[in-house]
Design an enzyme around this catalytic site. Structure first.
Site, PDB file in Angstrom:
ATOM      1  N   ASN A 307       0.858  -1.188   0.000  1.00  0.00           N
ATOM      2  CA  ASN A 307       0.000   0.000   0.000  1.00  0.00           C
ATOM      3  C   ASN A 307       0.890   1.231   0.000  1.00  0.00           C
ATOM      4  OD1 ASN A 307      -1.866   2.036   0.383  1.00  0.00           O
ATOM      5  ND2 ASN A 307      -3.027   0.949   1.944  1.00  0.00           N
ATOM      6  N   GLY A 348      -5.385  -2.465   0.465  1.00  0.00           N
ATOM      7  CA  GLY A 348      -4.931  -1.207  -0.120  1.00  0.00           C
ATOM      8  C   GLY A 348      -3.721  -1.268  -1.017  1.00  0.00           C
ATOM      9  N   ASP A 350      -1.431  -1.077  -4.188  1.00  0.00           N
ATOM     10  CA  ASP A 350      -1.662  -0.201  -5.340  1.00  0.00           C
ATOM     11  C   ASP A 350      -0.413  -0.055  -6.203  1.00  0.00           C
ATOM     12  OD1 ASP A 350      -0.061   1.502  -3.780  1.00  0.00           O
ATOM     13  OD2 ASP A 350      -1.777   2.650  -3.044  1.00  0.00           O
ATOM     14  N   ASP A 535      -5.762 -15.464 -19.173  1.00  0.00           N
ATOM     15  CA  ASP A 535      -6.535 -16.226 -18.209  1.00  0.00           C
ATOM     16  C   ASP A 535      -7.491 -17.184 -18.914  1.00  0.00           C
ATOM     17  OD1 ASP A 535      -7.368 -16.555 -15.355  1.00  0.00           O
ATOM     18  OD2 ASP A 535      -9.298 -15.877 -16.163  1.00  0.00           O
ATOM     19  N   GLU A 564      -2.494 -19.517 -19.574  1.00  0.00           N
ATOM     20  CA  GLU A 564      -2.755 -20.341 -18.394  1.00  0.00           C
ATOM     21  C   GLU A 564      -3.329 -21.691 -18.847  1.00  0.00           C
ATOM     22  OE1 GLU A 564      -5.617 -20.555 -14.425  1.00  0.00           O
ATOM     23  OE2 GLU A 564      -6.170 -19.381 -16.179  1.00  0.00           O
ATOM     24  N   HIS A 632      -1.121 -17.650  -7.678  1.00  0.00           N
ATOM     25  CA  HIS A 632      -2.328 -17.156  -7.012  1.00  0.00           C
ATOM     26  C   HIS A 632      -3.451 -18.183  -7.037  1.00  0.00           C
ATOM     27  CE1 HIS A 632      -2.994 -16.514 -11.257  1.00  0.00           C
ATOM     28  NE2 HIS A 632      -4.266 -16.216 -11.048  1.00  0.00           N
ATOM     29  N   ASP A 633      -3.306 -19.250  -7.824  1.00  0.00           N
ATOM     30  CA  ASP A 633      -4.334 -20.280  -7.943  1.00  0.00           C
ATOM     31  C   ASP A 633      -4.011 -21.547  -7.163  1.00  0.00           C
ATOM     32  OD1 ASP A 633      -6.222 -18.965  -9.563  1.00  0.00           O
ATOM     33  OD2 ASP A 633      -5.057 -19.374 -11.368  1.00  0.00           O
ATOM     34  N   ASP A 703      -6.391 -20.123  -2.211  1.00  0.00           N
ATOM     35  CA  ASP A 703      -7.216 -18.928  -2.094  1.00  0.00           C
ATOM     36  C   ASP A 703      -8.264 -19.084  -0.987  1.00  0.00           C
ATOM     37  OD1 ASP A 703      -8.464 -16.529  -2.700  1.00  0.00           O
ATOM     38  OD2 ASP A 703      -9.648 -17.382  -4.339  1.00  0.00           O
ATOM     39  N   ARG A 707      -2.987 -15.452  -0.631  1.00  0.00           N
ATOM     40  CA  ARG A 707      -2.977 -14.061  -1.100  1.00  0.00           C
ATOM     41  C   ARG A 707      -2.918 -13.075   0.063  1.00  0.00           C
ATOM     42  NH1 ARG A 707      -7.777 -14.622  -5.776  1.00  0.00           N
ATOM     43  NH2 ARG A 707      -6.857 -16.429  -6.828  1.00  0.00           N
TER      44      ARG A 707
END
Length: 841
Positions: A307, A348, A350, A535, A564, A632-633, A703, A707
């Protein structure tokens, strides 16, 4: 006896003509001799008889008829069972044969209540499911042949043709019995035919494993060439020969015919096909960006990386260092369980946070950044885009999106504007490139979110909407649109057999592709992104991707396209679709070797699995595959290791009842294995990719726990500091093995050769190098996944100097040897490795 004068009248023909006849007779004799020495073409051996339907057994729900073109006309039958509580409105069949499109094969309901539909499918083993009402995925209840679908369920299997039904059975070389159904050569696939840099051709042939003694490559006007067994792909064996076509640098101007002869005992048969090698193939191979061959990837999930500016935060952002499992009062008010609300959390992260940490990434040594979705979206993951035109306001400048959307027309790029968030992203790209990074972003072109303007218009106006043909509509009254994987929040674009069905959607995606690859439209892509990660691309038929690739490469020939695809991806890497895929099969094999206990594979099986991938793909693709361990998967690699013997990315979500998943912080021995896997990543062929936080010891189930907010030294202490802190040992290791890869060009662009596998000690040794691009250097890598120190004798010649050892910096004598070594007899540390570089005069 007097010598008589020779006169023309003494001969029935003039002497000159006789001499001409003599020459013709001599030429004829030479021709006959040549013909006697040249084998007949096609070869006269018995032709292998192959019954296309041998061994084929179909379930009651499938009927198949062989067509003249070798494909099968297939009829699916779906009879709703008692487990369905309503009469379906629609039923379709989705599978590998139609890129898992929910729309490509619609079934029709008969008077008897049975849904049927027909399509054409190539021979092979295909996974499929019935899709009810566009969102309910159902295994075929009348087909017991199933396989894990990697999502907690099963896919049904359809085995079409003799090859798909071949088993190893009682195969035995030398018994004179050949399983003809296993014989084959598929010249359109790189696995079976490919060109070499010198202009030659590598040709491979398939037989049943342990079934035949010899295979010959038969080329017209050439001698038979004995093929060598190169790889077992259970239940099959691949044979290989390298051939240089006639002509300058190979590939002469003529087409070349060839076939195969197979020997076993007294039995000799010929492949029934005569294959043709086209000279044009020399220029038809895949070319990938050189920079991607040297890339070391770092994957960032923007909302959870850093953030950097609180002014763009959404309301209710949680403190970055707070306890992950501690719920706020607002969360408790919205749901009684942790998993009821955790998916809505915001911390947050970014663009400014990424910008601030570019020096950290540079110090780590990575060279390329992959950002998961950045476009405007209502969710934290942003795979449900509100717009492809604009960067999310909570990554850039809060409040700048609505005004932009209000004055723009999706169908008219000339009306599109640049928001402050867009400009901030382009500034980040510019700064990242100035520091030596490449940047790619996620392209989610299969589906969007419910705030996407075209979707809202269809929901409001139904058939009268100008976007009515954009989406996969299940019902017009009321309007209901299919959601990806059954999630209504992710409406999918309509597909046909060629790709995305709506030309307007294709044009819209083309326009945003140009927008982010060449933002100022001046024809110079230097100000744009360097490529795309795509994706769920398998849900869009290949025709779309072929057209889209041509567009991408026309904008920037040096752009990188990675898809992917979770399994082997031959058809995606033929030069017409992607440059690379996320190499999940690499992760699966590496995990099975290093982490599994009861289901552990040996070093030789690891070598075999990775060799299969190298043979299946063009080398240009192999060098740019994203070699990841997790993402992330998936669950994080450290947590995978303390949960061994599960299928990769299976049973890893405690909220879904994952059996006995260990969700606590892994012990030190697990991180030791992570370090070995990272060393493998950085020394193996392909482009390694690090999931943010792995390098500092982050852990977690799949997940959402994979994350969590990134752990930063300057933000410590975190809540529960014993569990959440920067692991300095892990961080130093990643920095060192990344530096090793960057210091030795052979590790990035060098050739690959497996040198030794020892299944007893779990040691794998391979060599990299021997190409001019790598300076001619050779590098030797020895990895030990066993729990004991291993002693091996390296089958190599020459002088080698150690450059890396997992048990500390190399302690070398004057000759560059480690004390205790009697090179080539060396010891390899337990759960560790050593690396040597050849010393040349």
């Amino acid at each position: 006896m007097p010598r008589l004068p020779i006169r023309d009248e003494f001969w029935p023909v003039p002497i000159a003509a006789g001499r001409a006849i003599l020459r013709v007779m001599l030429a004829s004799a030479l021709l006959l001799k040549a013909c006697a020495a040249t084998p007949p073409w096609p070869p006269s051996d018995a032709i292998a008889s192959i019954d296309p339907s041998a061994g084929m057994t179909l379930p009651p729900s499938v009927e198949a008829t062989l067509r003249e073109d070798g494909r099968w006309g297939v009829r699916f039958l779906f009879r709703p069972g008692a487990d369905l509580d309503h009469t379906p409105r629609t039923v379709t069949v989705a599978g590998g044969f139609n890129s898992w499109s929910r729309d490509a094969l619609a079934l029709a309901r008969g008077a008897d209540g049975v849904w049927t539909g027909t399509t054409v499918i190539a021979p092979g083993t295909w996974e499929y499911k019935f899709v009810v009402d566009g969102s309910v995925w159902r295994v075929d209840p009348r087909n017991p042949d199933r396989v894990d679908d990697r999502n907690g369920g099963f896919n049904s299997l359809l085995r079409l043709g003799a090859l798909a039904n071949v088993g190893s059975g009682r195969a035995r070389a030398g018994d004179g019995k050949i399983e003809n159904a296993a014989l084959g050569h598929e010249p359109h696939r790189h696995l079976f035919r490919s060109t070499t840099p010198s202009g030659g051709v590598t040709i491979r042939y398939r037989t049943l494993g342990d079934d035949v003694e010899r295979v010959d490559l038969m080329v017209r006007s050439g001698d038979p060439m004995a093929m060598r067994p190169v790889l077992k792909m259970p239940p099959f064996q691949l044979w290989e020969a390298e051939w240089m076509p006639p002509g300058e640098e190979g590939f002469g101007g003529d087409h070349t015919e060839y076939t195969f002869r197979v020997h076993d005992g007294d039995t000799v048969v010929r492949d029934p096909e005569i294959y043709v090698l086209d000279p044009s193939e020399r220029n038809a191979s895949l070319r990938t960006p050189d920079w991607a061959k040297r890339a070391i990837w770092y994957q960032i999930f923007p909302e959870r990386f850093r953030n950097g500016r609180t002014a763009n935060d959404q309301d209710g952002v949680l403190p970055w260092t707070s306890d992950w499992y501690e719920r706020t009062e607002a969360e408790r008010a919205r749901g009684s369980h942790f998993y009821d609300t955790v998916f809505e959390r915001r911390y947050g992260g970014d663009l400014e946070g990424i910008r601030q940490k570019l020096p950290y990434l540079k110090e780590l040594g990575v060279t390329a950044i992959y950002l998961t979705p950045i476009f405007q979206s209502p969710s934290l993951h942003r795979y449900d885009a509100t717009s492809y035109i604009h960067v999310d306001e909570h990554l850039g400048t809060r409040g700048d999106y609505a005004a932009a959307e209000a004055k723009e027309d999706l169908l008219d790029p000339s009306t599109w504007t640049w928001t402050e968030s867009d400009r901030e992203f382009l500034a980040l790209v510019k700064e990242a490139k100035a520091q030596g990074f490449r940047v790619i972003i996620d392209g989610v072109f299969n589906h969007v979110g419910v705030l996407f303007p075209a979707y809202r218009d269809v929901m409001a106006k139904g058939r009268e909407s100008r976007f009515a043909d954009w989406f996969s509509v299940k019902s017009w009254d009321p309007v209901e649109i299919e959601g990806w994987a059954g999630f209504p929040s992710m409406p999918v674009f309509r597909k046909d057999e060629q790709g995305i069905a709506s030309r307007e959607v294709i044009d819209h995606i083309a326009a945003i592709t140009k927008r982010w690859m060449d933002p100022d439209g001046d024809g110079n892509p230097a100000d744009g992104i360097d490529g795309w990660r795509l994706d769920v691309p398998n849900e869009i038929p290949l025709g779309f991707w072929r057209e889209w690739r041509a567009l991408v490469k026309s904008i920037n020939p040096d752009a990188y396209i990675v898809g992917e695809i979770w399994r082997r991806a031959d058809e995606w890497l033929d030069g017409n679709a992607f440059d690379a895929v996320m190499n999940y099969p690499f992760a699966e094999a590496a995990f099975a070797w290093v982490a599994n206990r009861q289901k552990r594979i040996g070093a030789s099986e690891l070598d075999r699995r990775l060799a299969e991938l190298r043979l299946a793909y063009p080398s240009e693709a192999t060098y740019v595959l994203q070699n990841l361990l997790d993402s992330h998967d998936t669950d994080r690699i450290a947590s995978m290791i303390v949960n061994p013997d599960r299928e990769y990315n299976q049973e890893n979500r405690p909220q879904e009842g994952a059996h006995a998943y260990v969700a606590t912080k892994p012990p030190a021995w697990a991180y030791e294995r992570v370090r070995l896997l990272a060393l493998l990543q950085m020394t193996y062929v392909g482009a390694p990719m690090v999931w943010y936080g792995d390098e500092v010891g982050m852990w977690g189930a799949s997940d959402p726990t994979n994350r969590k907010p990134m752990v930063w030294k300057d933000l410590e202490p975190y809540a529960k500091p014993e569990e959440n802190h920067v692991d300095e040992v892990q961080h130093a290791w990643y920095r060192d093995v990344i530096a090793l890869r960057r210091a030795l060009p052979a590790l990035a662009v060098g050739s690959f050769r497996s040198v030794l596998t020892d299944d007893v000690q779990q040691v794998w040794v391979f060599e990299r190098g021997e190409v001019a691009e790598a300076g001619g250097e050779r590098v030797l890598v020895a990895l030990n996944a066993g729990e004991d120190e291993a002693t091996i004798r390296l089958p190599v010649e020459g002088t080698w100097r150690e450059v890396f050892a997992s048990n500390g910096s190399p302690r070398l004598d004057a000759a560059g040897r480690s004390p205790g070594d009697r090179f080539p007899k060396v010891t390899i540390p337990a759960i560790g490795g050593r690396v040597w570089r050849e010393v040349r005069p």
